[in-house]
Design a protein around this motif. Structure first.
Motif, PDB file in Angstrom:
ATOM      1  N   GLY A 129      13.006  13.471  40.065  1.00 37.95           N
ATOM      2  CA  GLY A 129      13.241  12.124  39.574  1.00 37.95           C
ATOM      3  C   GLY A 129      13.040  11.047  40.620  1.00 37.95           C
ATOM      4  N   GLU A 130      13.321  11.363  41.882  1.00 36.14           N
ATOM      5  CA  GLU A 130      13.224  10.352  42.941  1.00 36.14           C
ATOM      6  C   GLU A 130      11.776   9.949  43.219  1.00 36.14           C
ATOM      7  OE1 GLU A 130      14.503  13.350  43.152  1.00 36.14           O
ATOM      8  OE2 GLU A 130      13.855  14.424  44.942  1.00 36.14           O
ATOM      9  N   ILE A 131      10.827  10.731  42.746  1.00 35.24           N
ATOM     10  CA  ILE A 131       9.411  10.404  42.937  1.00 35.24           C
ATOM     11  C   ILE A 131       8.972   9.259  42.030  1.00 35.24           C
ATOM     12  CG2 ILE A 131       7.065  11.316  42.705  1.00 35.24           C
ATOM     13  CD1 ILE A 131       8.516  12.416  45.084  1.00 35.24           C
TER      14      ILE A 131
ATOM     15  N   LYS B 215      26.196  16.361  31.050  1.00 36.90           N
ATOM     16  CA  LYS B 215      25.228  17.224  31.728  1.00 36.90           C
ATOM     17  C   LYS B 215      24.346  16.407  32.652  1.00 36.90           C
ATOM     18  CE  LYS B 215      24.970  20.822  28.199  1.00 36.90           C
ATOM     19  NZ  LYS B 215      24.058  21.658  27.361  1.00 36.90           N
ATOM     20  N   GLU B 216      23.719  17.104  33.579  1.00 40.41           N
ATOM     21  CA  GLU B 216      22.796  16.441  34.482  1.00 40.41           C
ATOM     22  C   GLU B 216      21.468  16.159  33.766  1.00 40.41           C
ATOM     23  OE1 GLU B 216      24.326  18.291  38.757  1.00 40.41           O
ATOM     24  OE2 GLU B 216      22.297  18.684  38.036  1.00 40.41           O
ATOM     25  N   ARG B 217      20.784  15.169  34.286  1.00 42.44           N
ATOM     26  CA  ARG B 217      19.452  14.886  33.761  1.00 42.44           C
ATOM     27  C   ARG B 217      18.523  16.063  34.045  1.00 42.44           C
ATOM     28  NH1 ARG B 217      17.077  10.084  36.778  1.00 42.44           N
ATOM     29  NH2 ARG B 217      16.589  11.707  38.292  1.00 42.44           N
ATOM     30  N   GLU B 218      17.671  16.356  33.083  1.00 43.82           N
ATOM     31  CA  GLU B 218      16.716  17.446  33.277  1.00 43.82           C
ATOM     32  C   GLU B 218      15.321  17.011  32.865  1.00 43.82           C
ATOM     33  OE1 GLU B 218      17.157  20.888  30.794  1.00 43.82           O
ATOM     34  OE2 GLU B 218      17.783  19.718  29.047  1.00 43.82           O
ATOM     35  N   GLY B 219      14.348  17.559  33.543  1.00 47.81           N
ATOM     36  CA  GLY B 219      12.967  17.297  33.184  1.00 47.81           C
ATOM     37  C   GLY B 219      12.594  18.069  31.950  1.00 47.81           C
ATOM     38  N   VAL B 220      11.862  17.426  31.060  1.00 50.66           N
ATOM     39  CA  VAL B 220      11.448  18.037  29.802  1.00 50.66           C
ATOM     40  C   VAL B 220       9.948  18.334  29.815  1.00 50.66           C
ATOM     41  CG1 VAL B 220      11.252  17.681  27.313  1.00 50.66           C
ATOM     42  CG2 VAL B 220      13.288  16.876  28.538  1.00 50.66           C
TER      43      VAL B 220
ATOM     44  N   PHE C 139      12.275  12.957  30.549  1.00 54.57           N
ATOM     45  CA  PHE C 139      13.524  13.558  30.981  1.00 54.57           C
ATOM     46  C   PHE C 139      14.558  13.372  29.878  1.00 54.57           C
ATOM     47  CE2 PHE C 139      12.592  14.193  35.530  1.00 54.57           C
ATOM     48  CZ  PHE C 139      11.448  13.425  35.663  1.00 54.57           C
ATOM     49  N   ARG C 140      15.613  14.130  29.956  1.00 52.70           N
ATOM     50  CA  ARG C 140      16.696  13.939  28.992  1.00 52.70           C
ATOM     51  C   ARG C 140      18.040  14.179  29.667  1.00 52.70           C
ATOM     52  NH1 ARG C 140      15.640  19.163  24.987  1.00 52.70           N
ATOM     53  NH2 ARG C 140      16.398  20.802  26.428  1.00 52.70           N
TER      54      ARG C 140
ATOM     55  N   ALA D 146       7.480   6.835  35.218  1.00 55.91           N
ATOM     56  CA  ALA D 146       6.102   6.794  35.713  1.00 55.91           C
ATOM     57  C   ALA D 146       6.075   6.904  37.230  1.00 55.91           C
ATOM     58  CB  ALA D 146       5.434   5.490  35.279  1.00 55.91           C
ATOM     59  N   ASN D 147       5.104   7.651  37.730  1.00 54.81           N
ATOM     60  CA  ASN D 147       4.872   7.703  39.174  1.00 54.81           C
ATOM     61  C   ASN D 147       3.390   7.816  39.446  1.00 54.81           C
ATOM     62  OD1 ASN D 147       4.013  10.486  40.489  1.00 54.81           O
ATOM     63  ND2 ASN D 147       5.340  11.010  38.757  1.00 54.81           N
ATOM     64  N   ARG D 148       2.970   7.348  40.610  1.00 52.94           N
ATOM     65  CA  ARG D 148       1.543   7.322  40.955  1.00 52.94           C
ATOM     66  C   ARG D 148       1.051   8.635  41.550  1.00 52.94           C
ATOM     67  NH1 ARG D 148      -1.396   2.678  41.188  1.00 52.94           N
ATOM     68  NH2 ARG D 148      -0.320   0.705  40.858  1.00 52.94           N
ATOM     69  N   LEU D 149       1.926   9.563  41.743  1.00 48.71           N
ATOM     70  CA  LEU D 149       1.553  10.762  42.496  1.00 48.71           C
ATOM     71  C   LEU D 149       1.147  11.916  41.599  1.00 48.71           C
ATOM     72  CD1 LEU D 149       4.236  10.567  45.310  1.00 48.71           C
ATOM     73  CD2 LEU D 149       1.843   9.800  45.358  1.00 48.71           C
ATOM     74  N   TYR D 150       2.124  12.596  41.012  1.00 48.15           N
ATOM     75  CA  TYR D 150       1.788  13.819  40.286  1.00 48.15           C
ATOM     76  C   TYR D 150       2.861  14.142  39.271  1.00 48.15           C
ATOM     77  CZ  TYR D 150       4.578  15.124  44.368  1.00 48.15           C
ATOM     78  OH  TYR D 150       5.523  15.159  45.347  1.00 48.15           O
TER      79      TYR D 150
END
Length: 123
Positions: A107-109, A43-48, A37-38, A98-102
């Motif tokens: 971000g909350e995942i 600005k809001e955080r965004e997934g990269v 993410f950045r 890092a997350n265990r799902l997918y």
């Protein structure tokens, strides 16, 4: 508490390249999907980009598609973000999580985050 550490940020000219690394402290990344993410000032955080646990699924934000490549080295317990053809608008603090799902932009995942590494693209 998962501890992640990013490295590889810095100052680079437009058109240049950087490779960010994300390593884990005290646990293996093998069981986790990893996201980059950045967040730029104001600005809001965004997934990269993100990569699934087995590396079979990768996703990229439209703004970086074709320029950034995510990969993982299981032996080194590290996930990389290769950034090419950098633009001034790529300037931001980059975080891995890092997350265990997918692989996801939600971000909350994510279970753990690094402290971030600054990337500045400027002439």
């Amino acid at each position: 508490q998962l501890q992640l550490v990013e490295s590889g940020g810095g100052l680079v000219q437009p058109g240049g390249s950087l490779r960010l690394s994300c390593t884990a402290s005290g646990f293996t990344l093998d069981d986790y999907s990893i996201g980059w993410f950045r967040q730029a000032p104001g600005k809001e955080r965004e997934g990269v980009s993100c990569i699934s646990r087995r590396g079979g699924i990768t996703n990229y934000a439209n703004s970086v598609k074709g320029r950034f490549t995510i990969s993982r080295d299981y032996a080194k317990n590290t996930v990389y973000l290769q950034m090419n053809s950098l633009k001034p608008e790529d300037t931001a603090v980059y975080y891995c999580a890092a997350n265990r799902l997918y692989c996801t932009w939600q971000g909350e995942i994510y279970d753990g985050w690094g402290q971030g590494t600054q990337v500045t693209v400027s002439s």
